[in-house]
Each structure stands twice: as structure tokens, then as C-alpha cells.
Design a protein around this motif. Structure first.
Motif, PDB file in Angstrom:
ATOM      1  N   LYS A  27       0.840  -1.191   0.000  1.00 28.31           N
ATOM      2  CA  LYS A  27       0.000   0.000   0.000  1.00 28.31           C
ATOM      3  C   LYS A  27       0.876   1.240   0.000  1.00 28.31           C
ATOM      4  CE  LYS A  27      -4.222   1.577   0.658  1.00 28.31           C
ATOM      5  NZ  LYS A  27      -5.508   1.180   0.369  1.00 28.31           N
ATOM      6  N   LYS A  28       0.578   2.177  -0.921  1.00 26.29           N
ATOM      7  CA  LYS A  28       1.267   3.472  -0.940  1.00 26.29           C
ATOM      8  C   LYS A  28       0.200   4.546  -0.999  1.00 26.29           C
ATOM      9  CE  LYS A  28       5.589   2.047  -3.050  1.00 26.29           C
ATOM     10  NZ  LYS A  28       6.437   2.080  -4.240  1.00 26.29           N
ATOM     11  N   GLY A  29      -0.030   5.195   0.132  1.00 26.47           N
ATOM     12  CA  GLY A  29      -1.091   6.202   0.203  1.00 26.47           C
ATOM     13  C   GLY A  29      -2.437   5.504   0.100  1.00 26.47           C
ATOM     14  N   ASN A  30      -3.249   5.924  -0.890  1.00 26.32           N
ATOM     15  CA  ASN A  30      -4.530   5.247  -1.094  1.00 26.32           C
ATOM     16  C   ASN A  30      -4.492   4.367  -2.347  1.00 26.32           C
ATOM     17  OD1 ASN A  30      -4.589   7.245  -3.069  1.00 26.32           O
ATOM     18  ND2 ASN A  30      -6.789   7.573  -2.865  1.00 26.32           N
ATOM     19  N   LYS A  31      -3.274   3.956  -2.741  1.00 23.99           N
ATOM     20  CA  LYS A  31      -3.106   3.083  -3.907  1.00 23.99           C
ATOM     21  C   LYS A  31      -2.571   1.722  -3.471  1.00 23.99           C
ATOM     22  CE  LYS A  31      -2.273   6.561  -7.417  1.00 23.99           C
ATOM     23  NZ  LYS A  31      -1.371   7.052  -8.444  1.00 23.99           N
ATOM     24  N   LEU A  32      -3.084   0.694  -4.121  1.00 22.56           N
ATOM     25  CA  LEU A  32      -2.557  -0.648  -3.957  1.00 22.56           C
ATOM     26  C   LEU A  32      -1.583  -0.875  -5.104  1.00 22.56           C
ATOM     27  CD1 LEU A  32      -2.813  -3.375  -2.397  1.00 22.56           C
ATOM     28  CD2 LEU A  32      -4.461  -4.042  -4.141  1.00 22.56           C
ATOM     29  N   VAL A  33      -0.321  -1.111  -4.775  1.00 23.72           N
ATOM     30  CA  VAL A  33       0.722  -1.296  -5.786  1.00 23.72           C
ATOM     31  C   VAL A  33       1.093  -2.777  -5.797  1.00 23.72           C
ATOM     32  CG1 VAL A  33       3.023  -0.626  -6.538  1.00 23.72           C
ATOM     33  CG2 VAL A  33       1.559   1.041  -5.405  1.00 23.72           C
TER      34      VAL A  33
END
Length: 178
Positions: free
Chosen positions: A98-104
Motif C-alpha cells: 500500500k502506498k497512500g490510497n493506492k494498492l501497488v
């Protein structure tokens, strides 16, 4: 009579249901959901339950009867306890973070796959190969989980890819040599 439609929806403690025309607003400890229903279906909000009835025995009204009741039940359950879907990522080097509100996710492509969380939905990587999708709308949770799975569906030979935790992937036998 619809077996699902004739059962009343019990309003749980801490949940508030309001009706404005054919629009139903359900508020609870986790949030608020608003949905507009078909004009023909009769929705009666009482103190402890919601009763759904249909005006006739036509095929359209029969199908809308059970659907409307199930949607209302999902709204009440969603604002009270929420819904979740678990995904598993399998494959060498496949992982999620998770990076911020993104799933990477690293899914074996030449690039990283980034997916932004829709409003009201939260993705939580439990480990780097297990992802939890949570929210109050059953429809939105299922759609986002399906979008994540669609980035790399499980393949039948080695089983690599993204799958639901309870999904069974039918495996195929590989080529046989002479």
C-alpha cells in the motif's frame, strides 16, 4: 410469493432507515448508503423492520420484489458490520503493498500495477501476498475485488495470479514428452 421478498428486513440496533419517495437512506455506525428503487415496488418502513411488497403477480414485479428486499438487507448489513473480500496473490515475485490510497502490485509484468481505492472502499495488504478489500457497499467491494483479480487472473497450469481466498482453480496437466 417470493420466498426472499416476503421476509421482512430487520432493522438492527444503531441503524436508522429513512424513506423519501422511492429513495431509501440507511445510516449506521460505519456510514451511510442511499439508493433509489423501482417506482412499482412498495417499501414500507416501520420501527423495527422494512417490508417490501409488490403490486401484482407480473414477471417484472416478481423479479423486482426479491431483488429490492435483498438490496435493502445488504444496505442494513453494510452500514452495521460492513463487507469484505480476501484475495491471494501467488507466483514467484508477485506481491502487493500500500502506498497512500493506492494498492501497488508486482504481478510479473514489466511494470507495477497501481490501483487507486474507490471512495468508501479500503484495500489492506495483510501480508505481501494477501489483500483484504473492505467497505460498506457489497456491490462496490465485489466490483473492486473483481477489478484487482482481473489484472492477473489465475492461470490453470501453475496457478499463478490473483484469486479469491475461497476460489478453487482447476489445474491442467502440462505437456507430455515422448
Amino acid at each position: 410469493m417470493s420466498r426472499i421478498g416476503k421476509a421482512p428486513v430487520v432493522i438492527l440496533q444503531g441503524v436508522d432507515v429513512k424513506k423519501d419517495g422511492q429513495t431509501l437512506t440507511v445510516k449506521g455506525p460505519l456510514g451511510q448508503l442511499v439508493r433509489k428503487f423501482h417506482n412499482d415496488i412498495i417499501i414500507d418502513v416501520q420501527e423495527t423492520e422494512v417490508v417490501v411488497t409488490r403490486p401484482s403477480e407480473s414477471k417484472l414485479h416478481k423479479s423486482l420484489h426479491g431483488l429490492t428486499r435483498a438490496l435493502i438487507q445488504n444496505m442494513v448489513t453494510g452500514v452495521n458490520t460492513g463487507f469484505e473480500k480476501r484475495l491471494e496473490i501467488s507466483g514467484v515475485g508477485y506481491r502487493a503493498e500500500k502506498k497512500g490510497n493506492k494498492l501497488v502490485m508486482n504481478l510479473g509484468f514489466s511494470h507495477l500495477v497501481e490501483m487507486e481505492d474507490p471512495e468508501g472502499i479500503e484495500t489492506i495488504p495483510e501480508t505481501n501476498t494477501k489483500v483484504l478489500v473492505k467497505g460498506i457497499s457489497k456491490e462496490a467491494v465485489g466490483a473492486h475485488a473483481a477489478n484487482i483479480r482481473a489484472k492477473r487472473p489465475p492461470e490453470p497450469y501453475k496457478g499463478h495470479g490473483v484469486r479469491y481466498s475461497d476460489e478453487v482453480v482447476r489445474r491442467k496437466e502440462g505437456k507430455t514428452g515422448k
